[in-house]
Design an enzyme around this catalytic site. Structure first.
Site, PDB file in Angstrom:
ATOM      1  N   VAL A   1       0.799  -1.225   0.000  1.00 18.07           N
ATOM      2  CA  VAL A   1       0.000   0.000   0.000  1.00 18.07           C
ATOM      3  C   VAL A   1       0.836   1.282   0.000  1.00 18.07           C
ATOM      4  CG1 VAL A   1      -2.018  -1.050   1.078  1.00 18.07           C
ATOM      5  CG2 VAL A   1      -0.204  -0.112   2.528  1.00 18.07           C
ATOM      6  N   LYS A   2       2.155   1.161  -0.121  1.00 22.15           N
ATOM      7  CA  LYS A   2       2.972   2.364  -0.018  1.00 22.15           C
ATOM      8  C   LYS A   2       3.040   3.137  -1.351  1.00 22.15           C
ATOM      9  CE  LYS A   2       4.272   1.917   4.327  1.00 22.15           C
ATOM     10  NZ  LYS A   2       3.509   0.853   5.002  1.00 22.15           N
TER      11      LYS A   2
END
Ligand code: PLP
Length: 402
Positions: free
Chosen positions: A185-186
């Site tokens: 999710v970065k």
């Protein structure tokens, strides 16, 4: 937090280079690899991009923190100060190295409160880990001044703020080490992966060896001497496929941040319609990576009432006060000292005494902020329809909650 949004041809091309040689490993295989060193190249590109002297790739952002703590000599008996609003990974790494995490308040930057930091420093404090949460910088100048005054090294947990800056300088380059995560999710992703940056050559050489069982790395990087070891290590090596993806993602990071900035501004306009709304304090708006939009309502009741209307209209925000991943009073396993280890480590001493008791009430200022906080992730690509939906939801909330 959208590296996955832009995954495409660049990454695939880089991956194909690796698949064509079949060398999936960062070290050795000299002949077969035909000069292709993807992890090494990713490290070089990352150091250049951030302006750091050196970069060390590892297998996750959590490991990046652990490796940084290890090379700074932190261990049992030591305390490491971080903040009560962060991902669990920050304090997992502290426990894993044998040290004890101590938590500070946040202020309206949603990052470490420097005043509370100074109160929590004592003789056992051996590192400070400010976290640049939700894409934007902590008060890094004030934190560095305090850390320097007491001569304590700083590790910046920059997992959520790659591409962010403070007065033109990249976040992660102020402390002894800056750590990054490239998980699912970065802002940029390698599937799983992490990086530590530093300006200190000795720290970098030790990181390189520590993350590869302590094997001698001469020449360094990219080669193992193979003859001996100066200290015990572990295996946290990144593989070539991840390095390849990292090269492709990093090349798009400026585009990602620019795009998020534009989308964030449009979302902010919509949110501004809410009566009584204020926004998170940005210590450097220009340097914001714009990965999140964070706003505050006058009370917990208002924040929840607004969010109910937003949810009913397809535009619900994250209410971090109830989030069990990122907020101190919600970490039940920390508060209870839950562990698989029969002896109770890392929460108990070997004689069975509890080392430290975490009181859920110790961060009242953080609670006051968190209870009023709503957050949106900012996408790289947002459709006109989605923006209209957010705008319509805000109009509804503004008229129903006043
Ligand atoms: C994601 C994250 C980490 C850990 O990264 P992983 O790569 O998932 O191990 C550490 N700190 C913060 C603040 C994070 O958001």
């Amino acid at each position: 937090m959208p590296g996955f949004e832009v995954f495409g041809d660049k990454e695939k091309q880089e991956i194909m280079d690796v698949l064509e040689t079949g060398v999936l490993f960062r070290y050795e295989f000299g002949e077969q690899r035909k000069g292709i060193y993807k992890v090494r190249t990713f490290e070089e590109n990352f150091a250049k991009y951030t302006g750091a002297g050196y970069a060390q790739a590892v297998t996750s952002g959590t490991v990046a923190l652990k490796v940084a703590l290890a090379v700074l000599g932190v261990g049992p008996g030591d305390e490491v100060i971080t903040q009560g609003f962060t991902f669990v990974a920050t304090w997992e790494a502290i426990f894993d190295i044998g040290a004890t995490p101590v938590f500070t308040e946040i202020d309206t930057t949603l990052n470490m409160d420097p005043v509370d930091l100074e109160k929590k420093i004592n003789d056992r404090t051996k590192a400070i880990i400010p976290v640049h949460m939700l894409g934007s910088g902590a008060r890094i100048d004030e934190i560095m001044a305090i850390a320097d005054k007491y001569n304590i090294p700083v590790i910046e947990d920059t997992a959520q703020a790659v591409g962010g800056r403070w007065r033109g300088r990249h976040l992660g380059t102020f402390g002894k080490c800056g750590t990054f995560s490239f998980d699912a999710v970065k802002t940029m992703t390698t599937g799983e992966g992490g990086m530590v940056i530093t300006d200190d050559e000795k720290i970098w050489r030790n990181m390189s060896e520590y993350h590869d069982h302590g094997h001698d790395h001469l020449p360094n990087p990219g080669g193992r001497g193979g003859e001996g070891r100066s200290f015990i290590g572990f295996n946290y090596r990144m593989m070539e496929l991840q390095g390849a993806i990292g090269i492709g993602q990093l090349a798009q990071l400026d585009y990602i941040v620019a795009s998020q900035k534009k989308n964030k501004a449009a979302m902010r306009d919509a949110v501004s319609k809410l009566p009584g709304v204020t926004f998170r304090t940005l210590v450097d708006e220009e340097g914001d990576s714009a990965t999140f939009l964070a706003f505050l309502l006058p009370s917990r009741e208002k924040a929840q009432a607004v969010n109910r209307v937003l949810q009913d209209n397809g535009a619900g925000a994250i209410f971090f006060a109830d989030n069990t991943w990122h907020y101190y009073p919600k970490w039940e396993h920390l508060l209870e000292g839950s562990t698989l280890c029969n002896s109770g480590w890392p929460f108990k001493y070997l004689d069975g005494r509890r080392k430290v008791v975490y009181d859920p009430e110790i961060l009242p200022n953080s609670a006051e902020i968190m209870n009023r906080l709503l957050v949106y992730q900012v996408p790289v690509r947002i459709s006109d329809e989605r923006l209209q939906q957010i705008n319509a939801a805000m109009d509804k909330a503004a008229s129903e909650i006043s």
